[in-house]
Design a protein around this motif. Structure first.
Motif, PDB file in Angstrom:
ATOM      1  N   LEU A   6     -29.882 -42.378  21.620  1.00  0.00           N
ATOM      2  CA  LEU A   6     -30.833 -43.019  21.284  1.00  0.00           C
ATOM      3  C   LEU A   6     -31.736 -42.152  20.231  1.00  0.00           C
ATOM      4  O   LEU A   6     -32.445 -43.045  19.340  1.00  0.00           O
ATOM      5  N   TYR A   7     -31.949 -40.933  20.401  1.00  0.00           N
ATOM      6  CA  TYR A   7     -32.838 -40.437  19.564  1.00  0.00           C
ATOM      7  C   TYR A   7     -32.258 -40.323  18.103  1.00  0.00           C
ATOM      8  O   TYR A   7     -33.110 -40.046  17.002  1.00  0.00           O
ATOM      9  N   ARG A   8     -31.148 -40.500  17.904  1.00  0.00           N
ATOM     10  CA  ARG A   8     -30.452 -40.590  16.363  1.00  0.00           C
ATOM     11  C   ARG A   8     -30.556 -42.028  16.018  1.00  0.00           C
ATOM     12  O   ARG A   8     -30.641 -42.173  14.920  1.00  0.00           O
ATOM     13  N   TYR A 189     -40.376 -50.415  23.191  1.00  0.00           N
ATOM     14  CA  TYR A 189     -39.753 -50.809  21.904  1.00  0.00           C
ATOM     15  C   TYR A 189     -38.158 -50.673  21.869  1.00  0.00           C
ATOM     16  O   TYR A 189     -37.309 -51.495  21.673  1.00  0.00           O
ATOM     17  N   VAL A 190     -37.737 -49.391  22.243  1.00  0.00           N
ATOM     18  CA  VAL A 190     -36.284 -49.219  22.078  1.00  0.00           C
ATOM     19  C   VAL A 190     -35.628 -49.706  23.240  1.00  0.00           C
ATOM     20  O   VAL A 190     -34.436 -50.502  23.140  1.00  0.00           O
ATOM     21  N   ALA A 191     -36.272 -49.832  24.677  1.00  0.00           N
ATOM     22  CA  ALA A 191     -35.769 -50.733  25.565  1.00  0.00           C
ATOM     23  C   ALA A 191     -35.593 -52.290  25.127  1.00  0.00           C
ATOM     24  O   ALA A 191     -34.520 -52.586  25.507  1.00  0.00           O
ATOM     25  N   ASP A 192     -36.359 -52.854  24.568  1.00  0.00           N
ATOM     26  CA  ASP A 192     -36.458 -54.054  24.307  1.00  0.00           C
ATOM     27  C   ASP A 192     -35.433 -54.465  23.204  1.00  0.00           C
ATOM     28  O   ASP A 192     -34.772 -55.205  23.128  1.00  0.00           O
ATOM     29  N   SER A 193     -35.158 -53.382  22.036  1.00  0.00           N
ATOM     30  CA  SER A 193     -34.281 -53.661  21.358  1.00  0.00           C
ATOM     31  C   SER A 193     -32.748 -53.555  21.698  1.00  0.00           C
ATOM     32  O   SER A 193     -31.908 -54.102  21.129  1.00  0.00           O
ATOM     33  N   GLU A 194     -32.776 -52.718  22.698  1.00  0.00           N
ATOM     34  CA  GLU A 194     -31.269 -52.614  23.373  1.00  0.00           C
ATOM     35  C   GLU A 194     -31.261 -53.580  24.509  1.00  0.00           C
ATOM     36  O   GLU A 194     -30.028 -53.612  25.270  1.00  0.00           O
ATOM     37  N   SER A 219     -34.024 -38.743  24.795  1.00  0.00           N
ATOM     38  CA  SER A 219     -32.969 -38.294  25.586  1.00  0.00           C
ATOM     39  C   SER A 219     -32.852 -38.482  27.121  1.00  0.00           C
ATOM     40  O   SER A 219     -31.797 -38.998  27.638  1.00  0.00           O
ATOM     41  N   ILE A 220     -34.138 -38.105  27.706  1.00  0.00           N
ATOM     42  CA  ILE A 220     -34.312 -38.600  29.203  1.00  0.00           C
ATOM     43  C   ILE A 220     -33.834 -40.230  29.390  1.00  0.00           C
ATOM     44  O   ILE A 220     -33.341 -40.398  30.267  1.00  0.00           O
ATOM     45  N   ILE A 225     -30.361 -44.169  31.574  1.00  0.00           N
ATOM     46  CA  ILE A 225     -29.508 -45.670  31.228  1.00  0.00           C
ATOM     47  C   ILE A 225     -27.912 -45.330  31.696  1.00  0.00           C
ATOM     48  O   ILE A 225     -27.441 -46.349  32.209  1.00  0.00           O
ATOM     49  N   ALA A 226     -27.669 -44.210  31.316  1.00  0.00           N
ATOM     50  CA  ALA A 226     -26.193 -43.842  31.787  1.00  0.00           C
ATOM     51  C   ALA A 226     -25.940 -43.924  32.989  1.00  0.00           C
ATOM     52  O   ALA A 226     -24.979 -44.333  33.733  1.00  0.00           O
ATOM     53  N   TYR A 227     -27.046 -43.335  33.931  1.00  0.00           N
ATOM     54  CA  TYR A 227     -26.844 -43.493  35.302  1.00  0.00           C
ATOM     55  C   TYR A 227     -27.220 -44.564  36.057  1.00  0.00           C
ATOM     56  O   TYR A 227     -26.536 -44.692  37.140  1.00  0.00           O
TER      57      TYR A 227
END
Length: 547
Positions: A6-8, A189-194, A219-220, A225-227
């Motif tokens: 995500l940070y990239r 914003y990132v969560a909504d975009s994804e 990163s956290i 999300i992966a977990y």
């Protein structure tokens, strides 16, 4: 296409996308609009706050042919090549791994050549504080007389390691830790975009845990999300970061508020058994007590909140205790011991407050009147010399901190030079034996200790840290572990007594003076001098006795 972190994936590509560094982005945009670019910039600030990202955006904006209002278009060939890292005229250098003179000399040789495609050659040197002294000297010459087509951007988290001669030739920008509300907005914003679902409390917890770093926050969030399988919950965020939920933290503090040290210790060790980090726990305590103060003043607190009825000054004192512990834990091998002591200290803060409140409620006027009457009578009586021995006894019987004068005297009464010399010679073996046994907490406890007196039955250890002296005297388990190991080295079973270094000289002086006073009462011809007594106990080191 393979997955990007995500940070990239959400790395800002324009000044407008950057979160929390408006004072930097506005200045750089205005410099481009007015064509007043400097030849060298120094970007300084905490990790994950946008230093390298803004450097690349600045490089694109400088060279973009179709940009407007100081922003790059991100569509032309130059912008795209800088974004993917293939631009020949924008050179990124990691000074952590390329920190020698040869790398900087290579830059000096190539910087004089004009850019092949872009308007400017931009050199972005990350972690510039890692350069050697020779490399800094080589870079200094280039910064003094740079060609007109070259711009240097130096990024660092530790500007104090950069020579002043380098800093003075750069425009310096101090990046700040990003505010928590700005991080929360970006994470949402990132969560909504994804297309991710999330709990607001989880986003807020991640933002607070990142401590002002956007990259850390993303990163956290990526890890959660992966977990959690694309649904971000506060329980999962707490699990990933090793923190504690606010409800559990409140219950733990309620135990401290009730002065139930036993249950507080049990709860703490349950946290440790679950893999919680002591350093992380103490940070959580500071933030939570801070939140309690804010909730009380904003009217959001209720009876269920810990320390609801506790005065603010007591909470401030508790925060001071926690801050002091954080500093000590930073340089400690066994951080868990410090947090155990913190629990006791917090209870002591509450006890002192209760005692002070009880004293305020007692009517002492009649006692004050009696004291004044006694002072008046004493003033009318002739002065007499007080007995020095009685004064000494009163001082010896006064309460001491972290050690027992009676126990120390028991050691000194039977101490002798031979046992002390043998123990001092073999003390490194004791420390080595503790390491071999794997007693890590005991090792950190006695690492600053030194034998100062010894007899057939007792050993007196001096500790540089007052806290360690207190622990060895009060923690029966640790003391027994040490007493079990010592006989295997010096072939004697002894009891261990601790004394802090800050008090040892005064204790020794008082003991010698008392011996001197007792000896003077005896009128025997074979009486030993106080200095002889001191030499028997402490060896032939210089011992000063004062009358």
């Amino acid at each position: 296409m393979e997955y990007q972190a995500l940070y990239r994936a959400f790395r800002p590509q324009t000044f407008q996308d950057v979160v929390g560094q408006k004072h930097v982005t506005k200045t750089l945009r205005n410099a481009i609009i007015r064509d007043k670019e400097s030849h060298a910039y120094l970007f300084n600030g905490p990790r994950g706050t946008g230093k390298t990202s803004i450097a690349k955006i600045f490089a694109k904006a400088l060279n973009c042919r179709f940009g407007s209002e100081g922003e790059p278009c991100n569509e032309c060939d130059i912008c795209m090549s800088i974004t993917d890292g293939s631009a020949n005229d924008v050179i990124e250098i990691d000074a952590a791994s390329n920190n020698g003179v040869d790398e900087i000399r290579n830059i000096r040789e190539k910087v004089k050549y004009a850019p092949s495609e872009a308007r400017y050659k931009v050199y972005i040197i990350d972690e510039v504080h890692m350069l050697t002294t020779g490399a800094f000297n080589a870079l200094l010459k280039t910064l003094e007389e740079p060609p007109g087509h070259a711009i240097f951007i130096l990024a660092t988290t530790e500007p104090h390691k950069i020579p002043a001669t380098i800093i003075s030739r750069c425009q310096r920008f101090d990046f700040k830790a990003i505010e928590i509300n700005e991080i929360i907005g970006r994470l949402k914003y990132v969560a909504d975009s994804e297309s991710l679902e999330y709990e607001d409390d989880a986003i807020e917890y991640i933002a607070r845990t990142s401590e002002g770093g956007m990259r850390d926050a993303l990163s956290i969030m990526d890890q959660v999300i992966a977990y959690s399988n694309d649904y971000i919950t506060v329980d999962d965020a707490v699990m990933i970061t090793g923190g504690i939920k606010s409800e559990e933290l409140n219950d733990w503090l309620r135990l401290i508020e009730q002065k139930d040290s036993r249950e507080a210790f049990i709860t703490y060790h349950r946290f440790i058994d679950e893999g919680k980090d002591p350093t992380r726990l103490i940070h959580e305590l500071v933030y939570y007590i801070r939140d309690i103060i804010l909730m009380k003043h904003s009217g959001e607190a209720d009876e269920d909140v810990a320390f609801y009825h506790t005065e603010d000054k007591v909470l401030y004192e508790m925060i001071d205790v926690l801050n002091d512990a954080m500093v000590m834990m930073r340089f400690s091998v066994n951080t868990s011991v410090h947090l155990e002591v913190v629990i006791v200290k917090l209870v002591q803060v509450l006890n002192r407050n209760d005692q002070a409140a009880g004293t305020q409620n007692v009517d002492l006027s009649h006692i004050e009147q009696k004291l004044k009457e006694l002072e008046r009578r004493l003033a009318n009586q002739p002065q007499t010399n007080a007995a020095p021995v009685q004064e000494k006894k009163q001082m010896r019987n006064a309460p001491s901190k972290g050690f027992s004068l009676r126990q120390i005297e028991k050691v000194l009464d039977h101490a002798n030079k031979e046992d002390l010399v043998k123990l001092k010679d073999d003390w490194p073996k004791v420390y080595q034996h503790v390491e071999e046994k794997g007693y890590h907490s005991l090792r950190s406890l006695i690492k600053d200790s030194e034998p100062v007196a010894a007899s057939d039955t007792h050993v007196l250890l001096k500790f540089q840290n007052d806290l360690h002296s207190d622990l060895i005297n009060k923690d029966e388990k640790k003391r027994e572990e040490l007493e079990t190991l010592i006989p295997s080295i010096i072939e004697k079973e002894v009891k261990v007594v601790g004394v802090p270094d800050s008090s040892w000289l005064q204790v020794r002086h008082d003991y010698i003076q008392e011996k001197k006073a007792n000896k003077e009462k005896k009128e025997s011809s074979n009486e030993k001098k106080p200095s002889d007594v001191a030499k028997e106990i402490f060896g032939n080191d210089i011992v000063e006795t004062r009358s």
